[in-house]
Design a protein around this motif. Sequence first.
Motif, PDB file in Angstrom:
ATOM      1  N   VAL A 172       0.724  -1.131   0.117  1.00 16.56           N
ATOM      2  CA  VAL A 172       0.060  -0.014  -0.005  1.00 16.56           C
ATOM      3  C   VAL A 172       0.907   1.352  -0.018  1.00 16.56           C
ATOM      4  CG1 VAL A 172      -1.869   1.198   1.117  1.00 16.56           C
ATOM      5  CG2 VAL A 172      -1.761  -1.315   1.534  1.00 16.56           C
TER       6      VAL A 172
ATOM      7  N   THR B 213      -4.588  -3.264   3.293  1.00 14.32           N
ATOM      8  CA  THR B 213      -5.761  -2.315   3.016  1.00 14.32           C
ATOM      9  C   THR B 213      -5.259  -0.875   3.530  1.00 14.32           C
ATOM     10  OG1 THR B 213      -6.479  -2.841   5.142  1.00 14.32           O
ATOM     11  CG2 THR B 213      -7.303  -4.498   3.396  1.00 14.32           C
TER      12      THR B 213
ATOM     13  N   ASP C 173      -3.798  -0.816   7.059  1.00 12.43           N
ATOM     14  CA  ASP C 173      -2.449  -1.031   7.336  1.00 12.43           C
ATOM     15  C   ASP C 173      -1.550   0.289   7.709  1.00 12.43           C
ATOM     16  OD1 ASP C 173      -3.121  -3.898   5.226  1.00 12.43           O
ATOM     17  OD2 ASP C 173      -2.244  -3.910   7.231  1.00 12.43           O
TER      18      ASP C 173
ATOM     19  N   SER D 212      -2.993  -9.695   6.702  1.00  8.87           N
ATOM     20  CA  SER D 212      -3.619  -8.799   6.042  1.00  8.87           C
ATOM     21  C   SER D 212      -2.963  -8.650   4.313  1.00  8.87           C
ATOM     22  CB  SER D 212      -3.439  -7.231   6.298  1.00  8.87           C
ATOM     23  OG  SER D 212      -3.693  -6.231   5.237  1.00  8.87           O
TER      24      SER D 212
ATOM     25  N   PHE E 128      -2.628   0.762  -4.446  1.00  6.59           N
ATOM     26  CA  PHE E 128      -2.312  -0.434  -4.211  1.00  6.59           C
ATOM     27  C   PHE E 128      -1.757  -1.234  -5.306  1.00  6.59           C
ATOM     28  CE2 PHE E 128      -4.977  -0.461  -0.432  1.00  6.59           C
ATOM     29  CZ  PHE E 128      -6.095   0.513  -0.748  1.00  6.59           C
TER      30      PHE E 128
END
Length: 342
Positions: free
Chosen positions: A96, A151, A154, A148, A107
Motif C-alpha cells: 500500500v 488495505t 495497514d 492482511s 494498491f
Amino acid sequence: MDHAADAQRTDLMTITRYVLNEQSKHPEARGDLTILLSHIVLGCKFVCSAVNKAGLAKLIGLAGDTNIQGEEQKKLDVLSNDVFINALKSSGRANVLVSEENEEPIFVEASKRGRYCVVFDPLDGSSNIDCGVSIGTIFGIYMLQEGSEGTVADVLKPGKNMVAAGYCMYGSSCTLVLSTGTGANGFTLDPSLGEFILTHPNIKIPKKGKIYSVNEGNAKNWDQPTTSYVEKAKFPIDGSSPKSLRYIGSMVADVHRTLLYGGIFMYPADKKSPNGKLRVLYEVFPMSFLVEQAGGQSFTGQGRALDIVPKNIHERSPIFLGSYDDVEEIKALYSAAEVKKE
Ligand SMILES: O=P(O)(O)OC[C@H]1O[C@](O)(COP(=O)(O)O)[C@@H](O)[C@@H]1O
C-alpha cells in the motif's frame, strides 16, 4: 602515513551496507527492507539530480493541476511523485502506498506486491522549489498487519508502529537521514560515487536548544500556550538569552537543522486551521520517529505525536518537535492551560 585515517577514508559505510548490517539483525525480514530502501534511495538520487538542474531542464514552475490538498502542483512535485511510485512498485516489496500528491491510497498490483506499506511526501517544501531553497522527500514504512492482504487499515496505525522512517534533503549537499528503529543516521550523497556515505552517525539532538522555528505570520491566530512559548523565547524572564528565530518554510530543512543544532520546530494549530497544516502520515509521523530516535520528543498540543491513530490518510495535526527540554516547556504550557480550563 596515518593508517587509521586512511582506513576510515577507504572503509566506506554506504547506506546500503548500513541497512544490510541492520537487516542482518532481523533475518526474518529476508532482506526485503533493504531492497525496499534501496529503491527509495534510487528515487532520492533521481530527484536530487532533477532538483539540481531544474532551472536548466525547464522543471521550474507549475504543472497545471491541483492536488488533494488544494495546492497547485509544481512540475517537480509531479515528476518526484511518479519516480517514487514507480521505484516502490518495481521493488516488489511494497503493498500500500500513500502519497501527499494522490487523493487515494495506491494498491500495488498483486504480481508485484510485498509486505511493506510506504507513506511519503515526494517533494516537501513546495513553496521553496522555484527559488532553489532546500526542499526534500519524507517517507515512513509500515509492515502489513498479520494476515492482511493490504488495505488502508495497514497505514491508519500509530506512528510508533512504523519500522523505518527518513527524509532526504536537497540542499547545498544531498543528505538522507534514516532510522530503522535503532537510532538515526545521516548519509551524504557523494556525487562522484553516486553513493550515500555515512557522515552523521548516531545523531543525538541537543537536550536544549537556542533556536525556535515557526511561521510567525500566523501569530495572531495562535492559542495561548503557543503565544506564551514564543513570547518567552523572545523575551526570557529568567535572565537567559533570547532564542534565535530560524524558519526556512521547508519542513525537511527546518527539522534537519533542529536535529543537528537543537531547538524546537513547530506548526501549531490556529483559528484558521484548527488541526494545523502538516499531514500526520507522511510529515508528522516520519519526522517524529526520527526526532525520538535522536533523543528528542514530538508533541501535538494534546499528546505524543507517534500515538496518534489517524482516521484518514491526509489527516493534519499540530506539531511541536525537537530538543527534549524545549518540548517539555511547551507541554507544561499546554497542561497549565488545561488546568485553567477546568
Ligand atoms: O508556508 P507555511 O504556512 O509556513 O508552511 C510551510 C510548511 O508547509 C510545507 O511546505 C508543507 O509541505 P508541502 O510543501 O509538501 O505541501 C512544509 O514543508 C513547511 O514546513
